[in-house]
Design a protein around this motif. Structure first.
Motif, short mmCIF file in Angstrom:
data_model
loop_
_atom_site.label_atom_id
_atom_site.label_comp_id
_atom_site.label_asym_id
_atom_site.label_seq_id
_atom_site.Cartn_x
_atom_site.Cartn_y
_atom_site.Cartn_z
N ASP A 138 0.84 -1.21 0.00
CA ASP A 138 0.00 0.00 0.00
C ASP A 138 0.86 1.25 0.00
OD1 ASP A 138 -2.30 -1.53 0.02
OD2 ASP A 138 -2.48 -1.51 2.20
N GLU A 139 1.96 1.19 0.73
CA GLU A 139 2.90 2.31 0.78
C GLU A 139 3.52 2.54 -0.58
OE1 GLU A 139 5.31 3.08 4.74
OE2 GLU A 139 6.36 1.67 3.45
N VAL A 140 3.93 1.45 -1.22
CA VAL A 140 4.53 1.54 -2.55
C VAL A 140 3.53 2.10 -3.55
CG1 VAL A 140 5.52 0.20 -4.45
CG2 VAL A 140 6.18 -0.31 -2.10
N ALA A 141 2.27 1.68 -3.46
CA ALA A 141 1.25 2.18 -4.38
C ALA A 141 1.09 3.69 -4.24
CB ALA A 141 -0.07 1.47 -4.11
N ARG A 142 1.12 4.19 -3.02
CA ARG A 142 0.99 5.64 -2.80
C ARG A 142 2.15 6.40 -3.43
NH1 ARG A 142 0.06 7.31 3.21
NH2 ARG A 142 -0.56 9.25 2.17
N ILE A 143 3.36 5.84 -3.30
CA ILE A 143 4.53 6.49 -3.90
C ILE A 143 4.40 6.52 -5.42
CG2 ILE A 143 7.04 6.38 -4.17
CD1 ILE A 143 7.12 4.88 -1.46
N LEU A 144 3.98 5.40 -5.99
CA LEU A 144 3.83 5.33 -7.44
C LEU A 144 2.77 6.32 -7.94
CD1 LEU A 144 3.90 1.44 -7.77
CD2 LEU A 144 5.69 2.99 -8.58
N ARG A 145 1.66 6.39 -7.25
CA ARG A 145 0.59 7.29 -7.67
C ARG A 145 0.98 8.76 -7.54
NH1 ARG A 145 -2.92 3.29 -5.16
NH2 ARG A 145 -4.03 2.17 -6.83
N SER A 146 1.99 9.03 -6.72
CA SER A 146 2.46 10.41 -6.60
C SER A 146 3.36 10.81 -7.76
CB SER A 146 3.20 10.60 -5.27
OG SER A 146 4.50 10.02 -5.30
N GLY A 147 3.59 9.88 -8.71
CA GLY A 147 4.39 10.18 -9.88
C GLY A 147 5.86 9.91 -9.74
N LYS A 148 6.21 9.02 -8.80
CA LYS A 148 7.62 8.69 -8.57
C LYS A 148 7.86 7.23 -8.90
CE LYS A 148 7.80 12.06 -4.80
NZ LYS A 148 6.40 12.50 -5.07
N ASN A 149 8.87 6.98 -9.72
CA ASN A 149 9.30 5.62 -9.98
C ASN A 149 9.86 5.02 -8.70
OD1 ASN A 149 9.36 5.36 -13.19
ND2 ASN A 149 10.03 7.42 -12.63
N VAL A 150 9.73 3.70 -8.55
CA VAL A 150 10.24 3.02 -7.36
C VAL A 150 11.20 1.91 -7.78
CG1 VAL A 150 9.65 1.59 -5.37
CG2 VAL A 150 8.20 3.54 -5.97
N VAL A 151 12.39 1.94 -7.20
CA VAL A 151 13.36 0.86 -7.35
C VAL A 151 13.59 0.30 -5.94
CG1 VAL A 151 15.68 0.23 -8.05
CG2 VAL A 151 14.44 1.99 -9.32
N THR A 152 13.53 -1.03 -5.81
CA THR A 152 13.57 -1.62 -4.47
C THR A 152 14.29 -2.96 -4.45
OG1 THR A 152 12.19 -2.42 -2.64
CG2 THR A 152 11.29 -2.65 -4.86
N PRO A 153 15.00 -3.27 -3.36
CA PRO A 153 15.62 -4.58 -3.21
C PRO A 153 14.77 -5.55 -2.39
CG PRO A 153 16.52 -3.13 -1.56
CD PRO A 153 15.49 -2.33 -2.32
N VAL A 154 13.52 -5.17 -2.07
CA VAL A 154 12.73 -6.00 -1.15
C VAL A 154 11.50 -6.63 -1.82
CG1 VAL A 154 13.52 -4.80 0.92
CG2 VAL A 154 11.50 -3.94 -0.28
N GLY A 155 11.48 -6.72 -3.14
CA GLY A 155 10.37 -7.41 -3.78
C GLY A 155 10.17 -6.99 -5.22
N TRP A 156 9.18 -7.65 -5.86
CA TRP A 156 8.75 -7.34 -7.22
C TRP A 156 9.85 -7.57 -8.26
CZ3 TRP A 156 7.62 -3.91 -3.13
CH2 TRP A 156 6.31 -4.07 -2.63
N PHE A 157 10.62 -8.66 -8.08
CA PHE A 157 11.65 -9.01 -9.05
C PHE A 157 11.03 -9.63 -10.30
CE2 PHE A 157 13.13 -9.63 -4.67
CZ PHE A 157 14.14 -8.69 -4.63
N TYR A 158 9.98 -10.43 -10.11
CA TYR A 158 9.26 -11.07 -11.22
C TYR A 158 7.86 -11.40 -10.71
CZ TYR A 158 8.65 -14.21 -15.27
OH TYR A 158 8.22 -14.82 -16.44
N PRO A 159 7.06 -10.36 -10.49
CA PRO A 159 5.77 -10.54 -9.83
C PRO A 159 4.76 -11.26 -10.72
CG PRO A 159 6.01 -8.28 -10.53
CD PRO A 159 7.34 -8.94 -10.78
N SER A 160 3.77 -11.83 -10.07
CA SER A 160 2.73 -12.56 -10.78
C SER A 160 1.56 -11.65 -11.10
CB SER A 160 2.24 -13.74 -9.91
OG SER A 160 1.53 -13.24 -8.78
N GLU A 161 0.56 -12.25 -11.70
CA GLU A 161 -0.63 -11.48 -12.06
C GLU A 161 -1.38 -10.95 -10.83
OE1 GLU A 161 -1.54 -15.78 -11.58
OE2 GLU A 161 -0.07 -14.62 -12.72
N ARG A 162 -1.01 -11.43 -9.64
CA ARG A 162 -1.68 -10.96 -8.43
C ARG A 162 -1.32 -9.52 -8.09
NH1 ARG A 162 0.06 -15.79 -4.53
NH2 ARG A 162 1.95 -15.42 -5.72
N ASP A 163 -0.31 -8.96 -8.75
CA ASP A 163 0.12 -7.59 -8.46
C ASP A 163 -0.56 -6.58 -9.38
OD1 ASP A 163 2.23 -7.74 -6.29
OD2 ASP A 163 2.96 -9.25 -7.69
#
Length: 366
Positions: free
Chosen positions: A81-106
């Motif tokens: 939810d935190e990541v979604a808020r950052i993305l919606r604010s118009g900022k790209n997100v690079v992270t070492p804690v997930g989303w390396f090859y996410p599934s359709e659930r994302d």
């Protein structure tokens, strides 16, 4: 220049700030901290260096309102939810804690990317580099691939995060506590994605992914960052994720985390190769690569500055120009061009503007 926010200032976060400062395309624009003790401090003070002119905040709204291109998101545990808020604010997100090859659930985060006109990219070292990117790159030299393996061998006495070692990873506790800890589940989130990326990219069908967790205990007291590990307490752990077709293992990702090589039962050792990363591809021909340099030469050196943590941060920071230039959405390493580092600032002296096409070709922020 791309304006970058650092989210969290643990080991990876501090190293990421250093990497941003040395990158010719990037500048530090803000910093989010969880601790009230750090809020209001110049980021340089948090790092123990001269002031940087950027004040840390523990107010999420401050970060969301900031004019910035990207956020290096490096908390201990991700919050979608935190990541979604950052993305919606118009900022790209690079992270070492997930989303390396996410599934359709994302799909929710994919939509957040589209809403903000930005991208989300998971990367790092393990997972995020050695576990999928590097094996796949090496597989280009092999045909008829039958087996891929990525394996880490590390001395955890060099990891200066005592609370994480004890209360998240389970070192120093009883074997039952370690087996019941959330560590296997937490790790599996990223490592299973790495396995799936290898399977899908190589075209291996109908594989089942199995995980395992082995434990070694101390036979005598062992000094460690979390204090003395008493005899009978957890002092080494092995985690592995195997993709199996029939009775054949076709992809294996494993980590071997030991509190040194002495006084362990079973008597695990790193072997003659010492601490290292290994990447193996079997086919025609076979490939075997050993990586040194991402583990410190001594425990004391690792406690001061662990190169594996620095490498993790560098991979995130070096990805930023490519992620900013990418089309909106969740972007894996398969979607980006080869990510490269940049020259030392001294080698750029006298150049008014570095000739780096990934910046000049980027899309504008919304």
């Amino acid at each position: 220049m791309l304006r970058v926010v650092q989210w969290a200032t643990g080991g990876v976060g501090k190293a990421a700030i250093e990497a941003v400062r040395q990158h010719p395309e990037l500048e530090l624009a803000g910093c989010y901290v969880h601790s009230a003790d750090k809020a209001g401090k110049d980021v340089g003070e948090i790092l123990g260096i001269d002031p940087l002119g950027v004040v840390a905040t523990n107010e999420v709204e401050d970060i969301l309102a900031l004019d910035a291109d990207a956020v290096v998101y490096a908390p201990l545990v991700p919050d979608p939810d935190e990541v979604a808020r950052i993305l919606r604010s118009g900022k790209n997100v690079v992270t070492p804690v997930g989303w390396f090859y996410p599934s359709e659930r994302d799909t929710a985060l994919e939509q957040a990317c589209l809403d903000g006109g930005v991208s989300l990219h998971g990367t790092g070292i393990n997972p995020g580099g050695t576990t999928e990117l590097h094996p796949l790159v090496l597989s280009a030299m092999t045909s008829a691939v039958t087996y891929v393996r990525s394996e880490e061998f590390s001395d955890m006495r060099t990891y200066n995060a005592p609370d994480v070692l004890r209360w998240v990873m389970g070192f120093g506790g009883t074997p039952d506590e370690a087996r019941k800890s959330p560590m296997l589940k937490v790790l599996s989130g990223g490592y299973r994605q790495s396995v799936r990326m290898c399977l899908d990219t190589l075209g291996i069908a109908d594989a089942q992914i199995r995980s395992s967790h082995e434990i070694a205990v101390a036979t005598a007291p062992i000094d460690s960052p979390l204090g003395v590990i008493d005899a009978g307490s957890v002092a080494a752990q092995r985690f592995s994720w195997d993709a199996v077709v029939g009775d054949r293992v076709v992809v294996r990702i494993a980590v071997n985390w030991l509190m040194g090589e002495k006084n362990l039962e079973p008597a695990w050792e790193f072997g003659p190769g010492g601490e290292r990363y290994e990447i193996e591809v079997k086919g025609d021909p076979d490939t075997f690569v050993t990586i040194h340099g991402w583990q410190p030469a001594s425990v004391a050196e690792g406690l001061r500055r662990n190169p594996g943590i620095v490498a993790t941060a560098n991979h995130c920071v070096n990805s930023i120009p490519y992620v900013v230039a990418a089309e909106p959405g969740i972007r894996t390493c398969l979607d980006l061009p080869p990510v490269a580092g940049r020259a030392h600032p001294d080698l750029l002296a006298g150049r008014a503007e570095p000739s780096l096409p990934t910046v000049t070709g980027r899309r504008d922020r919304p």
